[in-house]
Write a protein that holds these residues in place. Structure first.
Motif, PDB file in Angstrom:
ATOM      1  N   ALA A 254       0.848  -1.181   0.000  1.00 52.18           N
ATOM      2  CA  ALA A 254       0.000   0.000   0.000  1.00 52.18           C
ATOM      3  C   ALA A 254       0.886   1.234   0.000  1.00 52.18           C
ATOM      4  O   ALA A 254       1.992   1.226   0.547  1.00 52.18           O
ATOM      5  N   CYS A 255       0.383   2.278  -0.634  1.00 58.80           N
ATOM      6  CA  CYS A 255       1.117   3.535  -0.692  1.00 58.80           C
ATOM      7  C   CYS A 255       0.116   4.684  -0.683  1.00 58.80           C
ATOM      8  O   CYS A 255      -0.934   4.597  -1.318  1.00 58.80           O
ATOM      9  N   VAL A 256       0.438   5.720   0.066  1.00 60.45           N
ATOM     10  CA  VAL A 256      -0.369   6.937   0.078  1.00 60.45           C
ATOM     11  C   VAL A 256       0.376   7.978  -0.743  1.00 60.45           C
ATOM     12  O   VAL A 256       1.588   8.166  -0.593  1.00 60.45           O
ATOM     13  N   PHE A 257      -0.372   8.643  -1.616  1.00 61.74           N
ATOM     14  CA  PHE A 257       0.179   9.680  -2.489  1.00 61.74           C
ATOM     15  C   PHE A 257      -0.595  10.979  -2.312  1.00 61.74           C
ATOM     16  O   PHE A 257      -1.798  10.952  -2.039  1.00 61.74           O
ATOM     17  N   GLN A 258       0.091  12.089  -2.530  1.00 63.39           N
ATOM     18  CA  GLN A 258      -0.625  13.334  -2.715  1.00 63.39           C
ATOM     19  C   GLN A 258      -1.236  13.276  -4.116  1.00 63.39           C
ATOM     20  O   GLN A 258      -0.747  12.523  -4.972  1.00 63.39           O
ATOM     21  N   VAL A 259      -2.287  14.072  -4.378  1.00 61.89           N
ATOM     22  CA  VAL A 259      -2.900  14.030  -5.698  1.00 61.89           C
ATOM     23  C   VAL A 259      -1.923  14.453  -6.788  1.00 61.89           C
ATOM     24  O   VAL A 259      -2.095  14.113  -7.953  1.00 61.89           O
ATOM     25  N   SER A 260      -0.858  15.122  -6.419  1.00 64.09           N
ATOM     26  CA  SER A 260       0.179  15.511  -7.386  1.00 64.09           C
ATOM     27  C   SER A 260       1.045  14.321  -7.796  1.00 64.09           C
ATOM     28  O   SER A 260       1.813  14.400  -8.748  1.00 64.09           O
ATOM     29  N   GLY A 261       0.923  13.203  -7.052  1.00 63.07           N
ATOM     30  CA  GLY A 261       1.703  12.011  -7.360  1.00 63.07           C
ATOM     31  C   GLY A 261       2.857  11.763  -6.415  1.00 63.07           C
ATOM     32  O   GLY A 261       3.519  10.726  -6.496  1.00 63.07           O
ATOM     33  N   GLU A 262       3.124  12.673  -5.522  1.00 57.58           N
ATOM     34  CA  GLU A 262       4.240  12.519  -4.580  1.00 57.58           C
ATOM     35  C   GLU A 262       3.891  11.466  -3.519  1.00 57.58           C
ATOM     36  O   GLU A 262       2.881  11.570  -2.832  1.00 57.58           O
ATOM     37  N   PRO A 263       4.734  10.423  -3.377  1.00 58.71           N
ATOM     38  CA  PRO A 263       4.455   9.405  -2.355  1.00 58.71           C
ATOM     39  C   PRO A 263       4.661   9.965  -0.952  1.00 58.71           C
ATOM     40  O   PRO A 263       5.591  10.727  -0.701  1.00 58.71           O
ATOM     41  N   ILE A 264       3.784   9.562  -0.044  1.00 62.43           N
ATOM     42  CA  ILE A 264       3.837  10.012   1.347  1.00 62.43           C
ATOM     43  C   ILE A 264       4.304   8.883   2.266  1.00 62.43           C
ATOM     44  O   ILE A 264       5.211   9.052   3.058  1.00 62.43           O
ATOM     45  N   ARG A 265       3.650   7.722   2.143  1.00 65.17           N
ATOM     46  CA  ARG A 265       3.976   6.552   2.970  1.00 65.17           C
ATOM     47  C   ARG A 265       3.766   5.292   2.151  1.00 65.17           C
ATOM     48  O   ARG A 265       2.928   5.247   1.268  1.00 65.17           O
ATOM     49  N   GLN A 266       4.491   4.248   2.557  1.00 62.86           N
ATOM     50  CA  GLN A 266       4.270   2.944   1.930  1.00 62.86           C
ATOM     51  C   GLN A 266       4.517   1.837   2.950  1.00 62.86           C
ATOM     52  O   GLN A 266       5.234   2.034   3.927  1.00 62.86           O
ATOM     53  N   ALA A 267       3.885   0.705   2.703  1.00 63.10           N
ATOM     54  CA  ALA A 267       4.049  -0.451   3.593  1.00 63.10           C
ATOM     55  C   ALA A 267       3.835  -1.714   2.777  1.00 63.10           C
ATOM     56  O   ALA A 267       3.189  -1.693   1.719  1.00 63.10           O
ATOM     57  N   GLU A 268       4.378  -2.803   3.292  1.00 64.40           N
ATOM     58  CA  GLU A 268       4.259  -4.091   2.609  1.00 64.40           C
ATOM     59  C   GLU A 268       4.203  -5.203   3.642  1.00 64.40           C
ATOM     60  O   GLU A 268       4.855  -5.132   4.685  1.00 64.40           O
ATOM     61  N   ALA A 269       3.403  -6.224   3.355  1.00 66.79           N
ATOM     62  CA  ALA A 269       3.335  -7.420   4.193  1.00 66.79           C
ATOM     63  C   ALA A 269       3.364  -8.629   3.273  1.00 66.79           C
ATOM     64  O   ALA A 269       2.625  -8.682   2.284  1.00 66.79           O
ATOM     65  N   GLU A 270       4.226  -9.565   3.593  1.00 71.65           N
ATOM     66  CA  GLU A 270       4.305 -10.786   2.782  1.00 71.65           C
ATOM     67  C   GLU A 270       3.076 -11.654   3.003  1.00 71.65           C
ATOM     68  O   GLU A 270       2.496 -11.660   4.089  1.00 71.65           O
ATOM     69  N   VAL A 271       2.708 -12.370   1.967  1.00 76.26           N
ATOM     70  CA  VAL A 271       1.653 -13.372   2.063  1.00 76.26           C
ATOM     71  C   VAL A 271       2.206 -14.674   1.512  1.00 76.26           C
ATOM     72  O   VAL A 271       3.141 -14.669   0.712  1.00 76.26           O
ATOM     73  N   ALA A 272       1.631 -15.754   1.958  1.00 75.71           N
ATOM     74  CA  ALA A 272       2.123 -17.058   1.516  1.00 75.71           C
ATOM     75  C   ALA A 272       1.000 -17.847   0.857  1.00 75.71           C
ATOM     76  O   ALA A 272      -0.113 -17.902   1.368  1.00 75.71           O
ATOM     77  N   LEU A 273       1.340 -18.421  -0.257  1.00 80.34           N
ATOM     78  CA  LEU A 273       0.447 -19.369  -0.910  1.00 80.34           C
ATOM     79  C   LEU A 273       0.847 -20.754  -0.435  1.00 80.34           C
ATOM     80  O   LEU A 273       1.999 -20.987  -0.075  1.00 80.34           O
ATOM     81  N   SER A 274      -0.101 -21.677  -0.427  1.00 81.71           N
ATOM     82  CA  SER A 274       0.255 -23.049  -0.093  1.00 81.71           C
ATOM     83  C   SER A 274       0.012 -23.926  -1.309  1.00 81.71           C
ATOM     84  O   SER A 274      -0.818 -23.620  -2.155  1.00 81.71           O
ATOM     85  N   ALA A 275       0.778 -24.993  -1.397  1.00 77.25           N
ATOM     86  CA  ALA A 275       0.652 -25.946  -2.496  1.00 77.25           C
ATOM     87  C   ALA A 275       0.422 -27.325  -1.888  1.00 77.25           C
ATOM     88  O   ALA A 275       1.367 -28.089  -1.688  1.00 77.25           O
ATOM     89  N   PRO A 276      -0.849 -27.657  -1.581  1.00 77.22           N
ATOM     90  CA  PRO A 276      -1.114 -28.940  -0.929  1.00 77.22           C
ATOM     91  C   PRO A 276      -0.744 -30.147  -1.778  1.00 77.22           C
ATOM     92  O   PRO A 276      -0.507 -31.217  -1.234  1.00 77.22           O
ATOM     93  N   ARG A 277      -0.694 -29.974  -3.098  1.00 76.08           N
ATOM     94  CA  ARG A 277      -0.273 -31.021  -4.031  1.00 76.08           C
ATOM     95  C   ARG A 277       0.345 -30.335  -5.235  1.00 76.08           C
ATOM     96  O   ARG A 277       0.133 -29.159  -5.473  1.00 76.08           O
ATOM     97  N   ALA A 278       1.070 -31.104  -6.022  1.00 76.43           N
ATOM     98  CA  ALA A 278       1.660 -30.554  -7.252  1.00 76.43           C
ATOM     99  C   ALA A 278       0.542 -30.015  -8.146  1.00 76.43           C
ATOM    100  O   ALA A 278      -0.462 -30.686  -8.369  1.00 76.43           O
ATOM    101  N   GLY A 279       0.705 -28.788  -8.616  1.00 80.33           N
ATOM    102  CA  GLY A 279      -0.270 -28.168  -9.502  1.00 80.33           C
ATOM    103  C   GLY A 279      -1.416 -27.478  -8.786  1.00 80.33           C
ATOM    104  O   GLY A 279      -2.243 -26.826  -9.418  1.00 80.33           O
TER     105      GLY A 279
END
Length: 160
Positions: free
Chosen positions: A18-43
């Protein structure tokens, strides 16, 4: 902040950003959180929707805390991610993202029923592969996960 702000949220397959921008396009803040997918079987690929939502709310709160004057929100999500909803609106099972191939045979059957690959693509507008044909995934669930199917009141996607 005195000027209106815009929030961009990108909920992808490896992280939520996520990122917050001013309407002019200037970034104000950003954050990131990893997510994990699971693969219970091949494919097969599953997405824990509760953990995914926690990541979304975590980054959104992190970038908007203490800020006001939000003028807009832009969203981008990993799609299609097939989600089965129970009557109470909660997910019946983990989401199945576009990376999953368990509906391969169902998509092939649908393609054949429509007259082959070219006829399928002309009719549907996409190639007959599980990542672009969620109905194959749904048909697989109906056949292979009867309990999940019986609890399903609505079918949607991650962005619904």
């Amino acid at each position: 902040m005195s000027s209106p702000l815009i929030v961009g949220l990108d909920a992808g397959t490896s992280s939520v950003k996520a990122c917050v921008f001013q309407v002019s396009g200037e970034p104000i803040r950003q954050a990131e959180a990893e997510v994990a997918l699971s693969a219970p079987r091949a494919g097969w690929v599953d997405l824990d929707l509760d953990l995914y939502w926690q990541a979304v709310t975590k980054v959104f709160r992190r970038v908007t805390d203490g800020l006001g004057g939000m003028a807009g929100l832009g969203l981008s999500v990993t799609s299609p991610t097939t989600v089965l909803f129970a009557k109470d609106g909660r997910a019946v099972r983990p989401g199945i993202p576009y990376l999953d191939n368990r509906g391969f045979n169902e998509v092939a059957d649908l393609s054949a029923a429509l007259g082959g690959v070219t006829a399928f693509q002309d009719y549907v507008g996409n190639r007959p592969i599980p990542s672009t044909c969620s109905v194959g995934t749904v048909r697989w669930i109906k056949r292979e996960e009867r309990e999940s199917w019986e609890r399903t009141a609505k079918i949607g996607f991650l962005n619904t």
